[in-house]
Design a protein around this motif. Structure first.
Motif, PDB file in Angstrom:
ATOM      1  N   UNK A  49       0.851  -1.187   0.000  1.00 21.95           N
ATOM      2  CA  UNK A  49       0.000   0.000   0.000  1.00 21.95           C
ATOM      3  C   UNK A  49       0.880   1.228   0.000  1.00 21.95           C
ATOM      4  N   UNK A  50       0.398   2.283  -0.618  1.00 20.88           N
ATOM      5  CA  UNK A  50       1.008   3.599  -0.480  1.00 20.88           C
ATOM      6  C   UNK A  50       0.233   4.321   0.614  1.00 20.88           C
ATOM      7  N   UNK A  51       0.916   4.715   1.664  1.00 28.03           N
ATOM      8  CA  UNK A  51       0.291   5.348   2.826  1.00 28.03           C
ATOM      9  C   UNK A  51       0.648   6.827   2.824  1.00 28.03           C
ATOM     10  N   UNK A  52      -0.372   7.663   2.834  1.00 24.80           N
ATOM     11  CA  UNK A  52      -0.185   9.111   2.739  1.00 24.80           C
ATOM     12  C   UNK A  52      -0.876   9.806   3.896  1.00 24.80           C
ATOM     13  N   UNK A  53      -0.178  10.735   4.524  1.00 21.21           N
ATOM     14  CA  UNK A  53      -0.840  11.686   5.396  1.00 21.21           C
ATOM     15  C   UNK A  53      -1.465  12.752   4.498  1.00 21.21           C
ATOM     16  N   UNK A  54      -2.493  13.420   4.961  1.00 20.68           N
ATOM     17  CA  UNK A  54      -3.305  14.219   4.043  1.00 20.68           C
ATOM     18  C   UNK A  54      -2.693  15.554   3.629  1.00 20.68           C
ATOM     19  N   UNK A  55      -1.464  15.846   4.077  1.00 26.69           N
ATOM     20  CA  UNK A  55      -0.814  17.098   3.675  1.00 26.69           C
ATOM     21  C   UNK A  55       0.320  16.824   2.703  1.00 26.69           C
ATOM     22  N   UNK A  56      -0.012  16.230   1.555  1.00 27.24           N
ATOM     23  CA  UNK A  56       0.991  15.866   0.558  1.00 27.24           C
ATOM     24  C   UNK A  56       0.704  16.554  -0.772  1.00 27.24           C
ATOM     25  N   UNK A  57       1.742  16.645  -1.580  1.00 34.01           N
ATOM     26  CA  UNK A  57       1.621  17.066  -2.973  1.00 34.01           C
ATOM     27  C   UNK A  57       2.181  15.948  -3.838  1.00 34.01           C
ATOM     28  N   UNK A  58       1.381  15.436  -4.745  1.00 31.04           N
ATOM     29  CA  UNK A  58       1.840  14.430  -5.704  1.00 31.04           C
ATOM     30  C   UNK A  58       2.644  15.130  -6.790  1.00 31.04           C
ATOM     31  N   UNK A  62      10.540  -3.858   2.444  1.00 32.84           N
ATOM     32  CA  UNK A  62       9.582  -3.654   3.529  1.00 32.84           C
ATOM     33  C   UNK A  62       8.931  -2.273   3.488  1.00 32.84           C
ATOM     34  N   UNK A  63       9.755  -1.236   3.338  1.00 30.26           N
ATOM     35  CA  UNK A  63       9.267   0.136   3.531  1.00 30.26           C
ATOM     36  C   UNK A  63      10.036   1.067   2.607  1.00 30.26           C
ATOM     37  N   UNK A  64       9.314   1.882   1.819  1.00 30.22           N
ATOM     38  CA  UNK A  64       9.934   2.825   0.892  1.00 30.22           C
ATOM     39  C   UNK A  64       9.509   4.241   1.254  1.00 30.22           C
ATOM     40  N   UNK A  65      10.465   5.084   1.548  1.00 30.53           N
ATOM     41  CA  UNK A  65      10.192   6.501   1.781  1.00 30.53           C
ATOM     42  C   UNK A  65       9.926   7.170   0.435  1.00 30.53           C
ATOM     43  N   UNK A  66       8.793   7.866   0.337  1.00 32.63           N
ATOM     44  CA  UNK A  66       8.401   8.499  -0.921  1.00 32.63           C
ATOM     45  C   UNK A  66       8.416  10.022  -0.839  1.00 32.63           C
ATOM     46  N   UNK A  67       8.805  10.565   0.299  1.00 30.71           N
ATOM     47  CA  UNK A  67       8.896  12.021   0.474  1.00 30.71           C
ATOM     48  C   UNK A  67       9.826  12.291   1.636  1.00 30.71           C
ATOM     49  N   UNK A  68      10.302  13.511   1.709  1.00 32.16           N
ATOM     50  CA  UNK A  68      11.101  13.929   2.856  1.00 32.16           C
ATOM     51  C   UNK A  68      10.960  15.442   3.000  1.00 32.16           C
ATOM     52  N   UNK A  69      11.298  15.965   4.172  1.00 31.77           N
ATOM     53  CA  UNK A  69      11.269  17.416   4.331  1.00 31.77           C
ATOM     54  C   UNK A  69      12.407  18.072   3.554  1.00 31.77           C
ATOM     55  N   UNK A  70      12.590  19.363   3.754  1.00 27.72           N
ATOM     56  CA  UNK A  70      13.533  20.117   2.929  1.00 27.72           C
ATOM     57  C   UNK A  70      14.969  19.628   3.048  1.00 27.72           C
ATOM     58  N   UNK A  96      13.447  11.968   8.169  1.00 24.86           N
ATOM     59  CA  UNK A  96      12.244  12.001   8.977  1.00 24.86           C
ATOM     60  C   UNK A  96      11.044  12.307   8.069  1.00 24.86           C
ATOM     61  N   UNK A  97       9.874  12.398   8.661  1.00 31.09           N
ATOM     62  CA  UNK A  97       8.597  12.654   7.977  1.00 31.09           C
ATOM     63  C   UNK A  97       7.983  11.349   7.485  1.00 31.09           C
ATOM     64  N   UNK A  98       6.699  11.215   7.730  1.00 28.33           N
ATOM     65  CA  UNK A  98       5.962  10.055   7.231  1.00 28.33           C
ATOM     66  C   UNK A  98       4.785  10.510   6.372  1.00 28.33           C
ATOM     67  N   UNK A  99       4.992  11.587   5.630  1.00 24.74           N
ATOM     68  CA  UNK A  99       3.907  12.102   4.802  1.00 24.74           C
ATOM     69  C   UNK A  99       3.573  11.148   3.664  1.00 24.74           C
ATOM     70  N   UNK A 100       4.581  10.370   3.181  1.00 24.38           N
ATOM     71  CA  UNK A 100       4.331   9.450   2.065  1.00 24.38           C
ATOM     72  C   UNK A 100       5.304   8.291   2.111  1.00 24.38           C
TER      73      UNK A 100
END
Length: 252
Positions: A91-100, A119-127, A152-156
């Motif tokens: 599954x792709x898990x997104x917190x609701x404050x993301x930009x595709x 197991x786990x793929x980070x799809x976003x990160x902070x600045x 850090x960040x678990x937005x995506x």
């Protein structure tokens, strides 16, 4: 291969959810499911204690977790549980404050084509970008990357079925924020990697519901001790798995 997109969203955050699902309009074949987020501000101590350990928090983390941090972690646990319950391949898990910021269908297909177990793929990160130790090609121009230090960040993120089972086994009860705990993946036996170019980024226009701007008491001795221990463990892991040359040549 069976997959879904989960969007974590508080019931009262209607605008955030509308902003999130609008980005999926070009992809009608991708199944999107809303996960009603855990609200740590209203959960009882009995409800929280099913997942969270105050004793471990005081012993191992340098500050108390905010209600939003607890709710965020529990919401991710609920997503991992759904991956297992629905027997999704991932599954792709997104917190609701993301930009595709990619072709979502291409990303899903690239993940489907991965041959190696993951197991786990980070799809976003902070600045703050993290150096990359190793890069492997994926389909559709994406790369599978191994970071020198897990962002850090678990937005995506993408989580596989095997990953969800491990996360449920290893990452509770919790006592640190979920993104901080994932930085210790080498200690947990969870394989965490990233995908580049970054498929998502945080939407910075939304006010954070997890970390409001307020000061917290910090246990400074524990903070410095934990930071030193993590730095050594992370360095040793990188040297053992990637070698000194890869570590020295890591680039952002």
């Amino acid at each position: 291969m069976k997959m879904k997109v989960f969007v974590i969203n508080l019931d009262q955050s209607v605008e955030r959810y509308q902003h999130a699902v609008a980005q999926f309009a070009p992809y009608p074949d991708i199944v999107v499911e809303r996960i009603s987020a855990a609200d740590g501000r209203v959960m009882s101590e009995a409800q929280l204690s099913q997942y969270y350990s105050l004793e471990l928090n005081k012993k191992h983390y340098h500050k108390m977790l905010r209600p939003g941090e607890k709710g965020c972690y529990i919401s991710h646990i609920w997503c991992w549980q759904q991956i297992v319950a629905q027997q999704l391949d991932f599954a792709i898990i997104l917190e609701d404050d993301f930009i595709l910021q990619c072709d979502l269908a291409a990303l899903v297909d690239a993940i489907r084509q991965l041959q190696q177990p993951w197991h786990y793929l980070k799809l976003a990160m902070p600045n703050k970008q993290q150096p990359v130790l190793q890069r492997e090609p994926m389909a559709h121009g994406f790369s599978l990357v191994h970071y020198q230090k897990m962002p850090v960040s678990t937005v995506a993120q993408a989580v596989s079925l095997a990953g969800a089972k491990l996360l449920l086994e290893k990452m509770q009860p919790f006592y640190r924020p979920v993104d901080v705990q994932l930085q210790y993946s080498f200690d947990l036996g969870i394989d965490v990697m990233g995908v580049q170019p970054l498929p998502f980024r945080p939407e910075l226009e939304f006010e954070s519901l997890i970390n409001p701007h307020q000061k917290q008491a910090v246990n400074r001795p524990l903070f410095y001790k934990s930071r030193l221990c993590f730095s050594w463990q992370n360095l040793w892991h990188n040297l053992r798995h990637y070698g000194l040359l890869a570590y020295l040549q890591a680039k952002k």
